[in-house]
Every structure is written in structure tokens, then in C-alpha cells.
Design an enzyme around this catalytic site. Structure first.
Site, PDB file in Angstrom:
ATOM      1  N   ASN A 149      -1.103  -0.777   8.494  1.00 25.55           N
ATOM      2  CA  ASN A 149      -0.300  -1.827   7.876  1.00 25.55           C
ATOM      3  C   ASN A 149       1.106  -1.939   8.445  1.00 25.55           C
ATOM      4  O   ASN A 149       1.719  -2.993   8.380  1.00 25.55           O
ATOM      5  CB  ASN A 149      -0.232  -1.612   6.361  1.00 25.55           C
ATOM      6  N   CYS A 323       5.636   0.245   0.220  1.00 25.61           N
ATOM      7  CA  CYS A 323       5.565   1.325  -0.758  1.00 25.61           C
ATOM      8  C   CYS A 323       6.630   2.379  -0.528  1.00 25.61           C
ATOM      9  O   CYS A 323       6.959   3.150  -1.406  1.00 25.61           O
ATOM     10  CB  CYS A 323       4.190   1.970  -0.708  1.00 25.61           C
TER      11      CYS A 323
END
Ligand SMILES: *Cc1c(COP(=O)(O)O)cnc(C)c1O
Length: 389
Positions: A149, A323
């Protein structure tokens, strides 16, 4: 607004919203009830299951709907670990997995499992020989993501999976970021488990799926009713699942063409940055990379500062993983590919999507050089470097 953070999440496609909407209103039934609105909801869930299965070349009964991509990763790791505990308590993951895998692995370590974290090369690739050497007689699962990602690197999953299978070990891949961007076929890859998430492919947030190859022994995480053939209890998120199905259908139809268009935009952005700004490093694999992603280190300054300055001008990008952006640690992915903490801190991820245009890229190329040069003028590291010159 120029949105270049599609790896964090994507806006819902209007066609997805339109497919979902009836299931929030007139077709609100519980799929487990027998009368017509329940049966209608059940049929819609099963239709969506077929579409999600088609996106990855699976059979519908091999798809379990979950609450998100993170839950799918949790279910793959814990579900397999718990179901195969008598055989062994060792699992293998790569060091650049999403936190949904890494923190699940860390939890398993805490309760008595052993975890091996495989290194990656400077492009973010796992070496199949490293995997071969890491597999032990008590290894029960290998989990290596299909595409990263943060830097977009695509792993040789087919090869890694066959190394696992040679030793009789199950293989999971987190395909949350690859889905909708790359053609995925679970038969071709050979994987036993594969994670997906709707909101990364223009579907709604709060719905994911786990592909579980027929015959794979796995424990459920959520106990309760008999939904999802006893593999995941809880009344189904019908509208969300319908939206996921529609998003999967659209992705399958439009992916090939879109990937080419988006890669052209991404390359235009990347080349434009390299031409206009000195001392930048492109991270990730030069070829084996997602078509929409470019991760760039701007030496001598902080990525966070670049993000904030860009945001104030209506351009949205991110520093690596959404995150970890509330911590001060440099991204674990950038550390694993060997960047120094300073260079890692100067990195920005631009992830394009199907709603981006050439104008978005040009606008970014207009604003970014100015942002970078303003920040560098304030940077003592940059000034020192220029004095040494
Ligand atoms: C976004 C993402 C996840 C988590 O998916 P959620 O649906 O947001 O929980 C897992 N893995 C990867 C690679 C991701 O990009």
C-alpha cells in the site's frame, strides 16, 4: 480539490451508491428471514458474493464477507493459526505487511506463537529463497501481501505460494491494495486465502471479504448465528455487501483500460517531479509496481510538512500508510527497504484513482515545487548541504 490518496480510501462510485440504496430503504429485510423482503436481501447478498468471487477467479462459496480488510487479515492469520495449533505454532510474514497483518502476528506471538518476519530488498521484494529457508516443520501459515500500500511493489506471489505448498504450508495474501488495479486469479496464484476490502475499490467502507479455498481448515473469529455458513456470525451488512458486489463488477469491467490511463497519469506526475525538483528518490520497484502509486522521498525536509502545505492548497496525499501517520516513527516499509530515518521522514505517497485527470497532475506539479522549495529554505539540513557545495 485534488485527491491523490486513493490507497487510503476511494470515493464511492455513483453506480455503487445507486445499487446499495434500495437495501437501506424498501428492501431492508434480514437475509435470514423466510418471507419475501428477507429472501430478496438474501438473493442480493448471494449475487454480490458471485461478483466478488468473479473479481478474483474464485467460486462464490469460497468468499466470506467480513467487516473490513483488517478483519479479513485477522481471520486469515488467527483463524488458520487456531485451527492448526496441534501441527505447529510458527507463522511467516513479510516485514512490509499492512498493520492488519503485522499487529495480528504480534498478537499471536504474545499468546505463544512464533513469527518470522522476512526481509525485503531495496525495491520491497521478498526473495523466494528466503522464504524457503524460513519454513520449518511447525510452520502453519505464510502471509505475504500481493501489492504494498505504501510503495506499490508487487510480490512474486505465485512463486512464493508454490514454495509454501512444496512444504505443505498454507498461503495467505493481502490483496486489498492489488484488487481493482491488477488482474487477480486465485487459481493462477495458487493461494489458499486472500483478503479484499470494498472501500479501496470505490465501494463502501466497513465491508471486506476473505477468499478461503475450498477445504481449508479455519476457525471463525465471530461466533453467533449461522451466517456465512458458520464462518462469520452476525446479520449481514446487506447494503454494504451489495455495494461491494457492484464495485467488484465495475472494477472487473473497467480495470484494464483504467490501469493504463492511471499509469500514464502517475508517470506524468513522477517524471514531472523528477524534472522540477532536485534531490528526490522514487521508492518501490521500477517495474513491478501498482499502476497508480508513486512514493517519493524529498530529501532534507519532512513529508508531514509537505502534506500539510499541499492540503492547505487543496491537494491531498499522504506519508505512507494512513495507519501510522499519527505516530512519529518513520514508516516500517521505508525502513525495511533500507532508507535512513531522515529520508524516510521526507517521503510522500501519491496514489491516483479513477476520478483523477491530467489537470489534477498539472495542478500538483504547479504547487509542489514551490512547497518543497519553501520548506527547504527553512531546513538547516538543506542549507548545510548547499554550503558544502
Ligand atoms: C487498507 C488496507 C487494509 C485494511 O483494510 P480496511 O478495510 O481499511 O480495514 C489492509 N491491507 C492493505 C494492504 C490495505 O491497503
Amino acid at each position: 480539490m485534488v485527491y491523490l490518496d486513493n490507497n487510503a480510501t476511494t470515493p464511492i462510485d455513483r453506480r455503487v451508491y445507486e445499487a446499495m440504496s434500495p437495501y437501506l430503504f424498501e428492501k431492508f429485510g434480514n437475509p435470514s428471514t423466510l418471507y419475501s423482503i428477507g429472501a430478496e436481501a438474501r438473493a442480493a447478498v448471494e449475487e454480490a458474493r458471485k461478483r466478488v468471487a468473479d473479481l478474483v477467479g474464485a467460486r462464490p462459496d469460497e468468499i466470506v464477507f467480513t467487516g473490513c480488510g483488517s478483519e479479513s487479515d485477522n481471520m486469515a492469520l488467527k483463524g488458520v493459526a487456531f485451527a492448526h495449533m496441534e501441527r505447529g505454532k510458527h507463522i511467516i510474514v513479510s516485514s512490509i505487511e499492512h498493520h492488519a497483518v503485522l499487529n495480528t502476528a504480534a498478537y499471536l506471538e504474545k499468546i505463544g506463537f512464533e513469527v518470522t518476519y522476512l526481509p525485503v530488498d531495496r525495491y520491497g521484494m521478498v526473495d523466494p529463497d528466503d522464504l524457503r529457508r524460513a519454513i520449518r516443520s511447525d510452520t502453519v501459515l505464510v502471509s505475504i501481501m500481493l501489492a504494498n500500500n505504501e510503495i506499490g511493489t508487487i510480490q512474486p506471489v505465485k512463486e512464493l505460494c508454490s514454495v509454501s505448498h512444496e512444504k505443505g504450508v498454507l498461503f495467505h495474501t493481502d490483496a486489498v491494495q492489488a484488487a481493482g488495479k491488477l488482474k487477480i486469479d486465485v487459481e493462477e496464484l495458487g493461494v489458499d486465502l486472500l483478503s479484499l476490502s470494498a472501500h479501496k475499490i470505490y465501494g463502501p467502507k466497513g465491508v471486506g471479504a476473505l477468499y478461503i479455498r475450498k477445504g481449508t481448515k479455519i476457525h471463525p473469529l465471530i461466533h453467533g448465528g449461522h451466517q456465512e455458513r458458520g464462518r462469520r456470525a452476525g446479520t449481514e451488512n446487506v447494503a454494504g455487501i451489495v455495494g461491494f458486489g457492484k464495485a467488484a463488477e465495475i472494477a472487473l469491467q473497467e480495470m484494464e483500460e483504467e490501469a493504463v490511463r492511471i499509469a500514464e497519469l502517475r508517470d506524468r506526475l513522477e517524471m514531472g517531479i523528477l524534472e522540477r525538483i532536485e534531490d528526490v528518490i522514487v521508492n518501490g520497484h521500477p517495474e513491478r509496481r501498482l499502476p497508480n502509486t508513486t512514493n517519493i522521498s524529498f530529501c532534507y525536509i519532512e513529508g508531514e510538512a509537505i502534506i500539510l502545505k499541499l492540503a492547505s492548497r487543496g491537494i491531498y496525499a499522504s506519508t505512507g500508510s494512513a495507519c501510522s501517520s499519527d505516530t512519529l516513527e518513520p514508516s516500517h516499509v521505508l525502513m525495511a527497504i533500507g532508507l535512513s530515518p531522515e529520508v524516510g521522514h521526507g517521503s510522500v505517497r501519491f496514489s491516483l484513482g479513477k476520478f483523477n485527470t491530467a489537470d489534477d497532475v498539472d495542478r500538483t506539479l504547479e504547487v509542489l515545487p514551490e512547497v518543497v522549495s519553501n520548506l527547504r529554505e527553512m531546513s538547516p539540513f538543506w542549507r548545510r548541504k548547499n554550503v558544502q557545495r
